[in-house]
Scaffold this motif. Sequence first.
Motif, PDB file in Angstrom:
ATOM      1  N   ALA A   1      59.661  75.332 -49.814  1.00 20.48           N
ATOM      2  CA  ALA A   1      60.017  75.942 -51.096  1.00 20.48           C
ATOM      3  C   ALA A   1      61.470  75.639 -51.434  1.00 20.48           C
ATOM      4  N   TYR A   2      62.363  75.717 -50.442  1.00 18.55           N
ATOM      5  CA  TYR A   2      63.764  75.358 -50.643  1.00 18.55           C
ATOM      6  C   TYR A   2      63.883  73.931 -51.166  1.00 18.55           C
ATOM      7  N   GLY A   3      63.132  73.013 -50.529  1.00 20.29           N
ATOM      8  CA  GLY A   3      63.210  71.614 -50.923  1.00 20.29           C
ATOM      9  C   GLY A   3      62.748  71.382 -52.347  1.00 20.29           C
ATOM     10  N   LEU A   4      61.656  72.035 -52.741  1.00 21.23           N
ATOM     11  CA  LEU A   4      61.133  71.867 -54.095  1.00 21.23           C
ATOM     12  C   LEU A   4      62.079  72.453 -55.139  1.00 21.23           C
ATOM     13  N   PHE A   5      62.637  73.614 -54.844  1.00 21.38           N
ATOM     14  CA  PHE A   5      63.606  74.188 -55.780  1.00 21.38           C
ATOM     15  C   PHE A   5      64.889  73.354 -55.811  1.00 21.38           C
ATOM     16  N   GLY A   6      65.253  72.767 -54.663  1.00 15.93           N
ATOM     17  CA  GLY A   6      66.403  71.874 -54.646  1.00 15.93           C
ATOM     18  C   GLY A   6      66.175  70.669 -55.541  1.00 15.93           C
TER      19      GLY A   6
ATOM     20  N   LEU B   1      64.289  89.041 -55.189  1.00 14.25           N
ATOM     21  CA  LEU B   1      65.028  88.847 -56.440  1.00 14.25           C
ATOM     22  C   LEU B   1      64.874  87.413 -56.948  1.00 14.25           C
ATOM     23  N   SER B   2      64.917  86.449 -56.035  1.00 17.61           N
ATOM     24  CA  SER B   2      64.729  85.056 -56.462  1.00 17.61           C
ATOM     25  C   SER B   2      63.313  84.842 -56.968  1.00 17.61           C
ATOM     26  N   TRP B   3      62.326  85.449 -56.305  1.00 14.87           N
ATOM     27  CA  TRP B   3      60.926  85.323 -56.746  1.00 14.87           C
ATOM     28  C   TRP B   3      60.765  85.887 -58.160  1.00 14.87           C
ATOM     29  N   LEU B   4      61.366  87.038 -58.416  1.00 11.00           N
ATOM     30  CA  LEU B   4      61.291  87.639 -59.747  1.00 11.00           C
ATOM     31  C   LEU B   4      61.971  86.757 -60.798  1.00 11.00           C
ATOM     32  N   THR B   5      63.092  86.137 -60.419  1.00 12.91           N
ATOM     33  CA  THR B   5      63.802  85.265 -61.348  1.00 12.91           C
ATOM     34  C   THR B   5      62.969  84.041 -61.709  1.00 12.91           C
ATOM     35  N   PHE B   6      62.369  83.406 -60.696  1.00 12.20           N
ATOM     36  CA  PHE B   6      61.528  82.238 -60.963  1.00 12.20           C
ATOM     37  C   PHE B   6      60.262  82.629 -61.725  1.00 12.20           C
ATOM     38  N   ALA B   7      59.722  83.802 -61.434  1.00  7.45           N
ATOM     39  CA  ALA B   7      58.548  84.271 -62.172  1.00  7.45           C
ATOM     40  C   ALA B   7      58.897  84.469 -63.645  1.00  7.45           C
ATOM     41  N   ALA B   8      60.068  85.053 -63.903  1.00  3.25           N
ATOM     42  CA  ALA B   8      60.515  85.242 -65.286  1.00  3.25           C
ATOM     43  C   ALA B   8      60.723  83.904 -65.984  1.00  3.25           C
ATOM     44  N   LEU B   9      61.245  82.914 -65.242  1.00  2.96           N
ATOM     45  CA  LEU B   9      61.465  81.591 -65.822  1.00  2.96           C
ATOM     46  C   LEU B   9      60.140  80.944 -66.227  1.00  2.96           C
TER      47      LEU B   9
ATOM     48  N   ALA C   1      70.278  80.526 -61.408  1.00  2.81           N
ATOM     49  CA  ALA C   1      70.409  81.888 -60.874  1.00  2.81           C
ATOM     50  C   ALA C   1      69.390  82.129 -59.767  1.00  2.81           C
ATOM     51  N   GLY C   2      68.135  81.714 -59.988  1.00  5.23           N
ATOM     52  CA  GLY C   2      67.103  81.880 -58.974  1.00  5.23           C
ATOM     53  C   GLY C   2      67.414  81.084 -57.723  1.00  5.23           C
ATOM     54  N   ALA C   3      67.943  79.858 -57.901  1.00  7.79           N
ATOM     55  CA  ALA C   3      68.278  79.018 -56.754  1.00  7.79           C
ATOM     56  C   ALA C   3      69.400  79.634 -55.920  1.00  7.79           C
ATOM     57  N   VAL C   4      70.396  80.199 -56.589  1.00 10.24           N
ATOM     58  CA  VAL C   4      71.499  80.847 -55.866  1.00 10.24           C
ATOM     59  C   VAL C   4      70.987  82.051 -55.077  1.00 10.24           C
ATOM     60  N   LEU C   5      70.139  82.854 -55.698  1.00 10.52           N
ATOM     61  CA  LEU C   5      69.575  84.018 -55.001  1.00 10.52           C
ATOM     62  C   LEU C   5      68.756  83.585 -53.787  1.00 10.52           C
ATOM     63  N   LEU C   6      67.988  82.511 -53.938  1.00 10.12           N
ATOM     64  CA  LEU C   6      67.180  82.019 -52.823  1.00 10.12           C
ATOM     65  C   LEU C   6      68.071  81.469 -51.720  1.00 10.12           C
ATOM     66  N   LEU C   7      69.143  80.808 -52.102  1.00  6.64           N
ATOM     67  CA  LEU C   7      70.073  80.284 -51.102  1.00  6.64           C
ATOM     68  C   LEU C   7      70.723  81.417 -50.317  1.00  6.64           C
ATOM     69  N   LEU C   8      71.044  82.500 -51.002  1.00  7.92           N
ATOM     70  CA  LEU C   8      71.641  83.657 -50.325  1.00  7.92           C
ATOM     71  C   LEU C   8      70.652  84.355 -49.403  1.00  7.92           C
ATOM     72  N   ALA C   9      69.360  84.238 -49.723  1.00  7.33           N
ATOM     73  CA  ALA C   9      68.345  84.963 -48.965  1.00  7.33           C
ATOM     74  C   ALA C   9      68.323  84.548 -47.506  1.00  7.33           C
ATOM     75  N   TYR C  10      68.100  83.284 -47.229  1.00  3.00           N
ATOM     76  CA  TYR C  10      68.032  82.847 -45.823  1.00  3.00           C
ATOM     77  C   TYR C  10      69.337  82.220 -45.373  1.00  3.00           C
ATOM     78  N   VAL C  11      69.785  81.193 -46.091  1.00  2.78           N
ATOM     79  CA  VAL C  11      70.990  80.485 -45.676  1.00  2.78           C
ATOM     80  C   VAL C  11      72.185  81.432 -45.655  1.00  2.78           C
ATOM     81  N   GLY C  12      72.306  82.280 -46.678  1.00  3.53           N
ATOM     82  CA  GLY C  12      73.429  83.207 -46.728  1.00  3.53           C
ATOM     83  C   GLY C  12      73.430  84.206 -45.583  1.00  3.53           C
ATOM     84  N   SER C  13      72.266  84.786 -45.300  1.00  6.71           N
ATOM     85  CA  SER C  13      72.190  85.774 -44.223  1.00  6.71           C
ATOM     86  C   SER C  13      72.416  85.135 -42.863  1.00  6.71           C
ATOM     87  N   ARG C  14      71.846  83.934 -42.646  1.00  9.61           N
ATOM     88  CA  ARG C  14      72.033  83.255 -41.366  1.00  9.61           C
ATOM     89  C   ARG C  14      73.476  82.792 -41.194  1.00  9.61           C
TER      90      ARG C  14
END
Length: 265
Positions: free
Chosen positions: A132-137, A213-221, A241-254
Motif C-alpha cells: 500500500a505504501y508503494g502504490l500511494f508513493g 486517519l489516512s484511510w479516511l482521507t483517501f476514502a474522502a478523496l 495529506a493522506g500520504a503524510v498521515l500514512l507515512l507518520l503511521a508506521y514509518v513515523g512511529s518506528r
Amino acid sequence: MILASSSPSALLLGIAAAAAYALPAAFASRLGETGARLALWLAWALHGAMLAAGMLQSAPRFGFAPALSVTAWLVLTVYAIERELFPKLRTRWVLAALGALAVVLALVFPGQPLHVSATAWLPLHLALGISAYGLFGAAVVHAALMTRAEKRLRLAEDTHSGMPLLTLERLTFRFVTAGFVLLTATLVAGVLFSEVLYGRAWRWDHKAVFSVLSWLTFAALLLGRRRFGWRGRSAVRVLYAGAVLLLLAYVGSRFALEVVLGRAP
C-alpha cells in the motif's frame, strides 16, 4: 515486505545499489540518455537483490528505514515499467536520488530482527501494508508530475512530463484506488486478527490512529472524485495529506522508537 539485513551480502549489495543510484542522480547529463537509463536499471536490480538477501536470511529484520527502502523500490518498479511505455518520461534523477537515500537509510538503520515466535501470517500482513505504501508513493510521484505539467501548461510551456496530462491524472487515481484497497485489507486484518499477528488485542496507539486517519482521507478523496469530480490542485492536496498521515503511521512511529527513543518496539 518490510525486511532488511545487516549481513555482509546485503551490505555489499546495498553499497553497490546506492552507488549505482548516485550515477544518474548526480551525472545524468554526462552519462547521456542510454547511460543514465542503464545505471538506473542496474541500481534497481541491485536494490531488489539487497531486499531479497534480507528476506532469505534466517533472522529477517524490519523497521522504518527498510519500509522506506521497499517503498522506493516499488515506486521505481512502476517507473521502470512506465518508462518502457512512455520513453519520454522524465524525473529519472529525482527517483534515483530518492532510491540512493532509501538504500543508505536501510543500511544505517536495518531495523530489529523479526521475532522467531511470530506467526507465519505476520510477513503477509506486513507485505500488504508496504505494498500500500508503494502504490500511494507511486500516486504521489504521478501527482507531482501532474502538478508540474499543469503549471507549465498554464504558462504555455512544454510540460516536459513525457506523458499526456489526462493519462497522468488517470494513473494517479488508479494507484490511489489500488493502494486504498490494500490499506483497507491491512487495517481489517490488523483489527480482526491482531492477537494472532502481534499477540495482543487491537489498541488505539499512534500507528493505529494515523493509519485510520489516512484511510479516511483517501476514502474522502475517492468519494469526492466519484461524486463531485475532484481534480487538480484540490485533489492533489488531499492526496498529499493522506500520504503524510500514512507515512507518520508506521514509518513515523518506528522512527521515534528506533532512533529518537533508541529501543525496539
